[in-house]
Design an enzyme around this catalytic site. Structure first.
Site, mmCIF file in Angstrom:
data_model
loop_
_atom_site.group_PDB
_atom_site.id
_atom_site.type_symbol
_atom_site.label_atom_id
_atom_site.label_comp_id
_atom_site.label_asym_id
_atom_site.label_seq_id
_atom_site.Cartn_x
_atom_site.Cartn_y
_atom_site.Cartn_z
ATOM 1 N N GLU A 262 13.153 -3.973 27.486
ATOM 2 C CA GLU A 262 12.111 -3.228 26.798
ATOM 3 C C GLU A 262 12.470 -2.993 25.326
ATOM 4 O O GLU A 262 13.581 -2.582 25.008
ATOM 5 C CB GLU A 262 11.879 -1.890 27.518
ATOM 6 C CG GLU A 262 10.826 -0.989 26.894
ATOM 7 C CD GLU A 262 9.461 -1.660 26.747
ATOM 8 O OE1 GLU A 262 9.048 -2.380 27.667
ATOM 9 O OE2 GLU A 262 8.831 -1.468 25.685
ATOM 10 N N THR A 306 3.712 -4.556 25.666
ATOM 11 C CA THR A 306 4.308 -5.166 26.858
ATOM 12 C C THR A 306 3.331 -6.099 27.568
ATOM 13 O O THR A 306 3.690 -7.193 27.996
ATOM 14 C CB THR A 306 4.772 -4.094 27.861
ATOM 15 O OG1 THR A 306 5.771 -3.295 27.240
ATOM 16 C CG2 THR A 306 5.357 -4.718 29.111
ATOM 17 N N HIS A 424 12.569 2.730 25.324
ATOM 18 C CA HIS A 424 11.189 2.769 24.837
ATOM 19 C C HIS A 424 11.049 3.926 23.863
ATOM 20 O O HIS A 424 11.604 4.986 24.079
ATOM 21 C CB HIS A 424 10.232 2.937 26.022
ATOM 22 C CG HIS A 424 8.791 2.687 25.688
ATOM 23 N ND1 HIS A 424 8.053 3.536 24.904
ATOM 24 C CD2 HIS A 424 7.968 1.665 26.022
ATOM 25 C CE1 HIS A 424 6.832 3.056 24.769
ATOM 26 N NE2 HIS A 424 6.748 1.914 25.433
ATOM 27 N N ASP A 483 10.737 -7.809 24.746
ATOM 28 C CA ASP A 483 9.278 -7.975 24.752
ATOM 29 C C ASP A 483 8.635 -7.824 23.379
ATOM 30 O O ASP A 483 7.664 -8.492 23.059
ATOM 31 C CB ASP A 483 8.596 -7.069 25.788
ATOM 32 C CG ASP A 483 8.777 -5.585 25.522
ATOM 33 O OD1 ASP A 483 9.698 -5.215 24.762
ATOM 34 O OD2 ASP A 483 8.006 -4.785 26.091
ATOM 35 N N HIS A 484 9.184 -6.936 22.551
ATOM 36 C CA HIS A 484 8.608 -6.717 21.216
ATOM 37 C C HIS A 484 9.540 -5.816 20.419
ATOM 38 O O HIS A 484 10.538 -5.349 20.943
ATOM 39 C CB HIS A 484 7.206 -6.105 21.303
ATOM 40 C CG HIS A 484 7.127 -4.915 22.223
ATOM 41 N ND1 HIS A 484 7.673 -3.696 21.911
ATOM 42 C CD2 HIS A 484 6.613 -4.784 23.474
ATOM 43 C CE1 HIS A 484 7.472 -2.850 22.916
ATOM 44 N NE2 HIS A 484 6.845 -3.482 23.885
HETATM 45 C C1 GP9 Z 1 4.905 0.988 30.765
HETATM 46 C C2 GP9 Z 1 5.691 0.053 29.928
HETATM 47 C C3 GP9 Z 1 5.517 0.312 28.451
HETATM 48 O O1 GP9 Z 1 4.689 0.656 32.079
HETATM 49 O O2 GP9 Z 1 5.675 -1.235 30.313
HETATM 50 O O3 GP9 Z 1 4.684 -0.544 27.790
HETATM 51 P P1 GP9 Z 1 4.673 -0.653 26.193
HETATM 52 O O4 GP9 Z 1 4.369 0.726 25.642
HETATM 53 O O5 GP9 Z 1 6.006 -1.130 25.741
HETATM 54 O O6 GP9 Z 1 3.604 -1.613 25.899
HETATM 55 MN MN MN Z 2 7.204 -2.854 25.931
#
Ligand code: GP9
Ligand code: MN
Length: 692
Positions: A262, A306, A424, A483-484
């Site tokens: 993440e 995500t 996150h 992912d980003h």
């Molecule tokens: C929540 C998680 C967060 O289930 O995958 O998503 P994001 O905020 O990174 O798009």
């Molecule tokens: Mn994410």
């Protein structure tokens, strides 16, 4: 006492008095349902306030229609409106019990078709108390009216009065919306989760929103036709990138792990703070001689974050310019996604995530993608303990340990995606879990980043150790990716400090969008590959290694990262791009090699324009596929169309299914371990689990 009652009773026998009664009863029952039937996750006092307020505006608006009429008509209009709103509430209570999500119009629309076993599953979960909660007030009101215990007031109300009520309802709606968007920006553009819309705006507003969404999607869908495919086919023909014979089929039949890091950026690799590596385990993995690592790999997400990454990784299609494709099209569209393809090559498929299943509409989208199993929050009993969660879900160390419980039950070979979440924004981690110092850029939202990244790295290390101990490491292809970005471009001064620079320009920001992409398998020829690519290119790459032909068969817009004929153009969702020569960010063009800003000469300008055309084209084609649902017209040879009704992600059904499958083919890790759990091999230092 009697006097007060008489006065009250007199009021009740006026149209307005009855209106207030109906309104208050409806408000109360919605409030009760909010707290007993849904998990809306209001935690701050402002969120509780909004939640309490939000049934009121539309109730005022809709019941208020009756005030423009008089006598019987007004009364029965109120009852009809009450019945309709209550039925929407009722349907959602039932649906939520099964799916932890709200009904959307695309689901309601599809529920008549055989592709959905909605009504069957819903009837089975109805409690008599649901009917009582939702309809009792209506029944009582009707009895009171019929028995004339409440008398119908024949006098009309002043038009001005009715208009005031309508005006008040609209003002309240605006207030609610203003407060909501202030608390959660991007609420309607990015949407996130239906739970959010109900929490902030209310159940009726959610219905309106969902209806609008479905209408908007249906018009584009209706306009699209089979011929629209030709343009895509033409593009794919003109932009081929073959497989790489050196790698093709090398990992055929292996288990596949997709390990989602993440918010993890490439700059963290080998990054040190105060002399310490932030992510020693991931670094070691990155440099392993059997890991293929890419150091010019970019995330390409937009607002869907995500979900955009997931869309690209498993479909090789882009997210949308605004909003999330998984939310807008995940339920209805036809896909030919990685899980479905692998399922049809004999794989067991599973996604695992420690958040609620409704987030990013995963619960519906994963069915469209052909995921057999989706293990979300309710599968992990540890998630009931609030201390085991942070931000969006179960803490990574606990999540991965708990995930192993299910991994060992998956018939092999499997395709298993693990979505972590602790690293996150806003990067909060209690003292008990934090074992790395915060950076000192002075930017509060940035300084915790290395702390949660370090935690994620430890969790990753523990997981890899488990794979090694159990032998899964030796028969799996492990794909790891970020992912980003974790630190957005709004934090320029902090980014400069982290990168040990005086300041950062647009070029630096473009390069800051690099994320790790690594593929590990025993015996795989590893090393660091400098090809330019991004998330859109992942699926063709993995299929190459697994020996599954994609070229000329699937509508995948990316190119195999291992292919020698790649164009190496990395489009960003806003139309910017990076190539080995040029980096375009906003209005600036840079030399990718040197980072020097360019003022283009004629021949350079021509080249850049050509790249820009290509970028616009491919993004546009992707949007056409998505908004026109073009894959419904496309039938890859030998690929069986996904039927969503084949899938059931309830805990009960999943456990039953796994048990059955394992009785049939004894290929799961647990089976190989003579039916014994391998969880003893899972060593974690998660403080929360210490006392076990
Ligand atoms: C929540 C998680 C967060 O289930 O995958 O998503 P994001 O905020 O990174 O798009
Ligand atoms: Mn994410």
């Amino acid at each position: 006492m009697k006097k007060i009652w008489n006065k009250f009773y007199d009021k009740l026998n006026t149209t307005f008095g009855f209106f207030v009664l109906v309104l208050v009863l409806f408000w109360i029952k919605t409030f009760i349902a909010y707290h007993t039937d849904f998990t809306l996750g209001a935690d701050t006092s402002i969120q509780h306030f909004i939640l309490a307020l939000n049934p009121l505006p539309t109730a005022l608006l809709l019941f208020g229609i009756a005030l423009y009429f008089r006598g019987k008509v007004a009364y029965w209009l109120m009852m009809i409106v009450d019945f309709l709103q209550s039925t929407w509430l009722f349907a959602n209570i039932l649906y939520y019990r099964e799916f932890s999500d709200f009904l959307s119009f695309s689901i309601v629309k599809g529920s008549g078709s055989v592709d959905n076993n909605l009504s069957k599953s819903i009837m089975g979960i109805m409690h008599p108390s649901d009917v009582l909660l939702v309809y009792l007030d209506i029944i009582i009101l009707i009895i009171l009216l019929i028995t004339k215990l409440i008398k119908i007031d024949q006098r009309p109300l002043k038009k001005r009065f009715a208009l005031t009520i309508t005006g008040l309802s609209l003002a309240l709606m605006m207030t609610d919306y203003g407060l909501s968007v202030h608390d959660r920006s991007g609420l309607l553009t990015r949407t996130f989760d239906n739970n959010y819309i109900v929490k902030y705006l209310g159940l009726n507003e959610y219905a309106a929103f969902s209806a609008y969404q479905t209408y908007h999607q249906d018009t584009a869908r209706k306009r699209a036709n089979k011929q629209d495919l030709n343009e895509v086919l033409q593009y794919l023909k003109e932009n081929p990138a073959g497989d790489n014979v050196q790698y093709f089929g090398k990992e055929k039949g292996k288990n596949v792990f997709i390990f989602h890091l993440e918010s993890f950026q490439q700059f963290l690799i080998d990054y040190k703070y105060k002399g310490r590596e932030v992510t020693p385990n991931i670094n070691a993995f990155y440099h392993d001689k059997n890991t293929l690592s890419f150091d010019n790999f970019f995330h390409q997400v937009a607002q869907g974050k995500t979900s955009d990454a997931e869309m690209m990784l498993e479909n090789s299609l882009y997210g949308l310019p605004t909003g999330s494709a998984m939310i807008n099209y995940g339920t209805q569209n036809t896909f030919q996604a990685a899980p479905a393809i692998l399922d049809q090559h004999g794989y067991t498929t599973a996604a695992m995530h420690g958040d609620v299943p409704s987030f990013w509409n995963r619960n519906n989208t994963y069915k469209s993608w052909g995921y057999e199993n989706f293990f979300s929050k309710s599968f992990f009993p540890d998630s009931n303990n609030p201390n085991y969660n942070v931000g969006y879900g179960l803490k990574d160390k606990i999540f991965l340990r708990d995930a192993a419980e299910y991994i060992q039950q998956l018939p092999q070979p499997f395709y298993c995606k693990l979505i972590t979440v602790t690293n996150h924004y806003p990067y909060l981690l209690g003292k008990e879990d934090a074992s790395f110092p915060e950076t000192n850029t002075g930017d509060n939202t940035v300084d915790g980043y290395v702390v949660t990244a370090h935690y994620l790295d430890q969790a990753f290390g523990e997981f890899i150790n488990y794979l090694k101990k159990t032998g899964l490491y030796n028969n799996s292809m492990i794909v790891v990716y970020g992912d980003h970005y974790g630190i957005s471009n709004n934090h320029r001064p902090a980014i400069a400090k982290l990168l040990h620079k005086k300041s950062v320009n647009n070029y630096d920001l473009a390069m800051f969008q690099k994320v790790p992409f690594m593929i590990h398998a025993p015996g795989l020829k590893g090393g660091i590959d400098h090809t330019y690519g991004g998330e859109i290119d992942v699926l063709p790459t993995l299929m190459d290694l697994l020996g599954i032909k994609t070229q000329g068969k699937y509508m995948m817009l990316g190119q195999d990262l291992l292919s020698k004929q790649r164009n190496q153009i990395v489009p960003f969702r806003n139309g910017d791009f990076v190539t080995p020569q040029y980096t375009k960010f906003g209005n600036d063009i840079y030399d990718t090699k040197t980072g020097r800003k360019l003022s283009l000469n004629d021949s350079q300008k021509k080249q850049v324009d050509k790249i820009q055309d290509h970028v616009n084209k491919v993004l546009n084609l992707s949007d056409k596929i998505m908004t026109g649902d073009l894959l419904r017209f496309y039938h890859p040879k030998g690929f069986k169309k996904v039927k969503k009704s084949d899938y059931d992600y309830s805990v009960k059904d999943t456990k039953k299914r796994l048990r059955k499958e394992n009785e049939k083919n004894h290929t799961s890790l647990e089976d190989k371990n003579h039916g014994h759990s391998t969880l003893n091999d899972y060593v974690t230092d998660a403080v929360e689990l210490k006392h076990h």
